[in-house]
Design an enzyme around this catalytic site. Structure first.
Site: not given
Ligand code: NDP
Length: 285
Positions: A23, A73, A94, A110, A161-162, A226, A247
């Site tokens: 976006l 990033k 970022n 962010d 989760r982890t 979002y 978001g």
């Molecule tokens: P990452 O892939 O780095 O991290 C994902 C995280 O989500 C991990 O901690 C993972 O856990 C957890 N996770 C994934 N699936 C599940 C599940 N089913 N149940 C529980 N935990 C789960 O992603 P990012 O940190 O880069 O981004 C995270 C989110 O934030 C995304 O949706 C992204 O779009 C959003 N975002 C929004 C922004 C905004 O401006 N609104 C800005 C930046 C990000 P595990 O470690 O166990 O795998």
């Protein structure tokens, strides 16, 4: 867009893979047009591990700067000659500014976007008022934790989760950040001033069933996802009469300091960028 590109047109952009659904181009180009700046904001999708070479090629005036999104990033941090404190704490850049002397400056907006979203949608919330719980331990969670530490939150609890990944973030940031597993979520929520979902669970269609009823009635629930704008988590929070922050507000707000860094002026307030994003996201939003 009927804007003319001239020999003096300034260039900024966003690098990500994929970048097609970003976006940022609609947001920044709407602001550029409304401000009457001779500039253009374009998407870039460098391939795989090519980011450092891509970024090095832009040094020395080719471009004003770049927003950087998934998965670059951390690579953007590594090509930054100078890094802000918040980007160092977040472990990610970022916003990459290309200075005229060929050097680069890395920042992370962010966290600023997240705090500004709270200020806009929950104006009386004070980050110093109580523990903040962040669910997730990826880049977004770490950036959020860094922002709340810098804003003076007395405690930041990473719930993931982890468990090992939550502990890694806690170790990287140090006190007041701690880590625990999802099994301990209810305990972490009991006295939380704010709970933030920073997982990608919604993106892959998996529902994240968090024990929101364990939060105090005064807690604010925020979801970084979002699309849809009202996630299942935010809908449940509203049913429980908790205040919410979405978001999209974070996304829109993190773009403001980037625009200022690219063009040396605040974006025009008359543009309804939130409405613009909703129209780009379409009916599913
Ligand atoms: P990452 O892939 O780095 O991290 C994902 C995280 O989500 C991990 O901690 C993972 O856990 C957890 N996770 C994934 N699936 C599940 C599940 N089913 N149940 C529980 N935990 C789960 O992603 P990012 O940190 O880069 O981004 C995270 C989110 O934030 C995304 O949706 C992204 O779009 C959003 N975002 C929004 C922004 C905004 O401006 N609104 C800005 C930046 C990000 P595990 O470690 O166990 O795998």
């Amino acid at each position: 867009m009927s804007r003319k590109i001239t020999g003096a047109t300034l260039v900024a952009g966003v690098a990500g893979a994929p970048v097609r659904h970003s976006l940022s181009p609609p947001i920044h180009n709407a602001w550029i047009e409304a401000a009457g700046i001779d500039a253009v904001y374009v998407p870039f999708a460098p391939r795989g591990d090519n980011f450092p070479r891509f970024a090095d090629g832009l040094r020395g005036g080719a471009i004003r700067g770049l927003n950087v999104t998934v998965p670059f990033k951390e690579a953007a941090l590594s090509v930054s000659d100078e890094v802000s404190e918040r980007a160092t704490l977040a472990g990610a850049v970022n916003l990459l500014i290309f200075n005229e002397d060929g050097s680069t400056t890395g920042d992370n907006t962010d966290g600023l976007g997240l705090l500004a979203a709270f200020a806009a949608q929950a104006p009386d919330y004070d980050p110093k008022s109580g523990p903040v719980v962040i669910v997730g331990a990826g880049g977004a969670a770490r950036g959020a934790a860094a922002a709340f530490v810098l804003a003076g939150a007395p405690e930041v609890r990473i719930v993931n989760r982890t468990l090992a990944k939550a502990e890694l973030v806690a170790t990287a940031l140090g006190p007041p950040v701690s880590g625990c597993g999802l099994d301990d979520a209810a305990r972490a929520f009991t006295d939380a001033a704010a709970v933030i979902n920073a997982t990608s669970a919604g993106l892959v269609g998996e529902a994240l069933d968090l024990p929101l009823e364990a939060t105090p009635a005064s807690a604010i629930i925020m979801d970084m996802t979002y699309k849809p704008l009202e996630t299942q988590l935010l809908a449940r929070a509203r049913t429980l009469q908790r205040r919410t922050v979405d978001g999209l507000e974070m996304l829109v707000r993190q773009a403001v300091p980037s625009f200022e860094a690219f063009f040396g002026q605040a974006p025009p307030t008359a543009v309804d960028v939130r409405g613009l994003c909703l129209s780009v996201l379409g009916p599913a939003a």
